[in-house]
Write a protein that holds these residues in place. Structure first.
Motif, mmCIF file in Angstrom:
data_model
loop_
_atom_site.group_PDB
_atom_site.id
_atom_site.type_symbol
_atom_site.label_atom_id
_atom_site.label_comp_id
_atom_site.label_asym_id
_atom_site.label_seq_id
_atom_site.Cartn_x
_atom_site.Cartn_y
_atom_site.Cartn_z
ATOM 1 N N VAL A 26 47.206 49.152 29.472
ATOM 2 C CA VAL A 26 47.764 48.641 30.824
ATOM 3 C C VAL A 26 49.091 48.785 30.715
ATOM 4 O O VAL A 26 49.888 48.604 29.838
ATOM 5 C CB VAL A 26 47.473 47.048 30.829
ATOM 6 N N SER B 293 48.759 48.247 36.942
ATOM 7 C CA SER B 293 48.214 47.098 36.945
ATOM 8 C C SER B 293 48.864 46.378 37.997
ATOM 9 O O SER B 293 50.061 46.401 38.445
ATOM 10 C CB SER B 293 48.333 46.283 35.687
ATOM 11 N N TRP B 294 48.012 45.406 38.686
ATOM 12 C CA TRP B 294 48.313 44.418 39.757
ATOM 13 C C TRP B 294 49.714 43.671 39.508
ATOM 14 O O TRP B 294 49.621 42.930 38.303
ATOM 15 C CB TRP B 294 47.226 43.472 40.060
ATOM 16 N N GLU C 66 43.514 44.188 36.634
ATOM 17 C CA GLU C 66 44.409 44.680 35.565
ATOM 18 C C GLU C 66 44.304 46.372 35.434
ATOM 19 O O GLU C 66 45.153 46.895 34.757
ATOM 20 C CB GLU C 66 44.122 44.179 33.883
ATOM 21 N N HIS C 67 43.513 46.784 36.167
ATOM 22 C CA HIS C 67 43.306 48.398 36.291
ATOM 23 C C HIS C 67 43.313 48.798 37.603
ATOM 24 O O HIS C 67 42.453 48.250 38.472
ATOM 25 C CB HIS C 67 41.936 48.910 35.455
ATOM 26 N N CYS C 68 43.737 50.032 37.953
ATOM 27 C CA CYS C 68 43.727 50.608 39.177
ATOM 28 C C CYS C 68 42.346 51.225 39.352
ATOM 29 O O CYS C 68 41.973 51.942 38.399
ATOM 30 C CB CYS C 68 44.967 51.687 39.380
ATOM 31 N N THR D 273 52.894 48.090 31.911
ATOM 32 C CA THR D 273 53.600 47.078 32.466
ATOM 33 C C THR D 273 55.105 47.673 33.079
ATOM 34 O O THR D 273 55.467 46.973 33.867
ATOM 35 C CB THR D 273 53.794 46.029 31.737
ATOM 36 N N PHE E 258 42.915 48.267 44.059
ATOM 37 C CA PHE E 258 42.487 47.252 42.771
ATOM 38 C C PHE E 258 41.363 46.486 43.102
ATOM 39 O O PHE E 258 41.267 45.825 44.362
ATOM 40 C CB PHE E 258 43.789 46.482 42.563
#
Length: 511
Positions: free
Chosen positions: A314, A334-335, A442-444, A316, A436
């Motif tokens: 992930v 990640s969102w 947490e992942h595209c 950031t 998403f």
């Protein structure tokens, strides 16, 4: 198109009637503008002048009340906003204006594929569930039986947040089940979809709607009726619903392969005896949801994608990876923590070393993302200079099976992010769409690239420069509302174009 002399009339000093859009036994429906709310499009239904008696007035008012109260509880029931009587003493009510296809038109060309059937039927169940739970009338909970569930009373619309959204219409003959009221022993309904007890004019409960739903489900899956009357008379349908066993799926279409649990569910809904049917629509919905988890389109693909993405780190801080390509940067996103986990669309600029990427971030349910892996990508841009400089950035993803998914986004060109984004779109001529899933932020889940036509790129720079010279206003919401209205007018034209150019492959188009 239907015409009517009332076109242009101002009703109740608020609703301007635009055009007649439908008429039936109960009355007429007009498209109208709510002038009090800046011209928001609504629908106005009038009771027919031929039915201006006390009994029909009460039924009409009851329909408005039911829809108003249920519409507040369920997104799957048409919403009523206002009720009144015009200067000629004719009752009317105002409801949300919905553009879409009724289920009858959807299934007419061919039966529905299993994933779409499960999605639509589950939503019908959600709407019926709230109706059967009831509404509070005179301090008592009164369950509601629709009594006319059929494909033409189910509307399928394309919603920016939900995708394909189902709305139940026409509670004109719905029955409030109140302890202190007696049931009228007379037949009302559409004969082909009526339960045996409804044909007899008996007291009804929610299980009658479940029978009608069973007929609709069979028709959705096969394109044919499970029970056919010898004649189209009342007597012919009475005999069929009481004594003719429903046709099997195999007899209608030997090549049709359905889960046995689904076949059993439909046949149980079609039981002649109400006690042999599912006793409430929640049972039906739960079975459908279980089947949807097992047989939803793209499930295995989604699982493989999820497994692969779960192994990726992930990221950031996207600015710390200048060596990665633009697409790699997007895939590892990640969102943002400051954004809600909800079906929303927002613009964002990602810095990749010295490069700034224009991106559109979208959160949808996982199934919707998978459904649109192969789709035509289309973009269109609307700009409004006054009362406040605002751009509506329209992206549409379209395929024949699932229709159009609209991704509208507003850019305020008096803000720094609005200026930067519109200039970046003009300079690069493309943007990336990052998807998403609601359950896995947490992942595209997917990345698409959409290109912009050269003539549109030049307009962006002009719009940005013009907006900078304008005096700041305090009416951005009004500009948004005007742009939204223009967008609603454009939708049918865009859809027509998308249907014409759809190739069945991934295509990118800019207007």
């Amino acid at each position: 198109m239907l015409t009517d002399p009332n076109t242009g009339r101002l009703l109740a000093n608020r609703y301007q009637l635009v055009e007649l859009i439908g008429k039936g036994a109960m009355g007429r429906v007009y498209q109208a503008k709510d002038m009090l709310l800046g011209g928001v499009i609504v629908a106005v239904k009038f009771l027919s002048q031929a039915l201006l008696n006390k009994k029909m007035r009460e039924r009409f008012e009851r329909e408005a009340t039911i829809c108003a109260l249920l519409g507040e509880k369920s997104n799957h029931i048409v919403r009523v906003r206002d009720y009144g009587v015009d200067e000629n003493d004719i009752p009317f009510y105002v409801m949300e204006y919905l553009e879409g296809e009724n289920l009858s038109a959807v299934i007419r060309p061919h039966p529905l594929p299993l994933p779409r059937f499960l999605n639509i039927t589950r939503q019908i169940c959600l709407g019926l569930q709230y109706a059967h739970k009831g509404i509070i009338i005179e301090n008592h909970l009164s369950p509601i039986v629709h009594r006319d569930i059929k494909p033409s009373n189910i509307l399928i619309i394309q919603d920016t947040s939900f995708g394909e959204l189902v709305k139940i219409l026409d509670f004109g003959i719905a029955k409030l089940l109140q302890e202190d009221s007696s049931q009228t022993h007379s037949f009302m309904g559409t004969m082909a979809y009526c339960s045996p007890e409804q044909m007899e004019g008996k007291e009804l409960d929610n299980r009658s709607d479940i029978y009608s739903l069973g007929v609709v489900m069979f028709e959705m899956l096969t394109g044919e009726m499970p029970i056919v009357g010898e004649t189209h008379s009342f007597g012919g349908w009475y005999k069929a619903h009481h004594f003719s066993p429903p046709r099997s799926f195999e007899s209608v279409n030997p090549r049709l392969r359905l889960p046995k649990a689904l076949e059993n569910l439909v046949m149980s809904c079609l039981a002649k005896d109400p006690k042999a049917r599912p006793q409430n629509v929640t049972e039906v919905r739960q079975t459908l949801e279980s089947l949807e988890q097992r047989f939803g389109r793209g499930q295995q693909l989604g699982q493989r994608i999820g497994a692969a993405l779960s192994k990726l780190p992930v990221v950031t801080d996207l600015q710390q990876k200048p060596s990665l390509s633009a697409d790699e940067i997007c895939w590892q996103a990640s969102w943002p923590k400051d954004k809600p986990i909800a079906a929303i669309v927002f613009p964002h600029i990602i810095t990749n070393g010295s490069e700034a990427l224009a991106t559109l971030w979208v959160m949808l349910n996982k199934q919707d993302i998978q459904n649109r892996q192969v789709s035509t990508r289309y973009n269109h841009f609307l700009f409004l200079m006054s009362p406040h400089p605002m751009m509506l950035w329209i992206t549409a993803l379209h395929n024949r099976e699932h229709g159009a998914r609209w991704l509208p986004c507003y850019l305020d060109l008096k803000t720094a992010i609005g200026q930067r984004m519109v200039r970046r779109l003009g300079e690069t001529g493309c943007y990336r769409i990052l998807f998403f899933a609601l359950t896995e932020p947490e992942h595209c889940a997917n990345v698409m690239t959409s290109t912009i036509a050269p003539i549109q790129r030049r307009r962006f720079i002009d719009w940005a420069n013009t907006s900078q010279t304008l005096i700041t206003t305090t009416q951005p919401e009004l500009s948004k509302r005007i742009l939204k209205q223009e967008f609603e007018k454009l939708k049918p034209k865009i859809l027509m174009k998308l249907e014409t150019i759809y190739t069945g492959d991934t295509t990118d188009i800019s207007d």
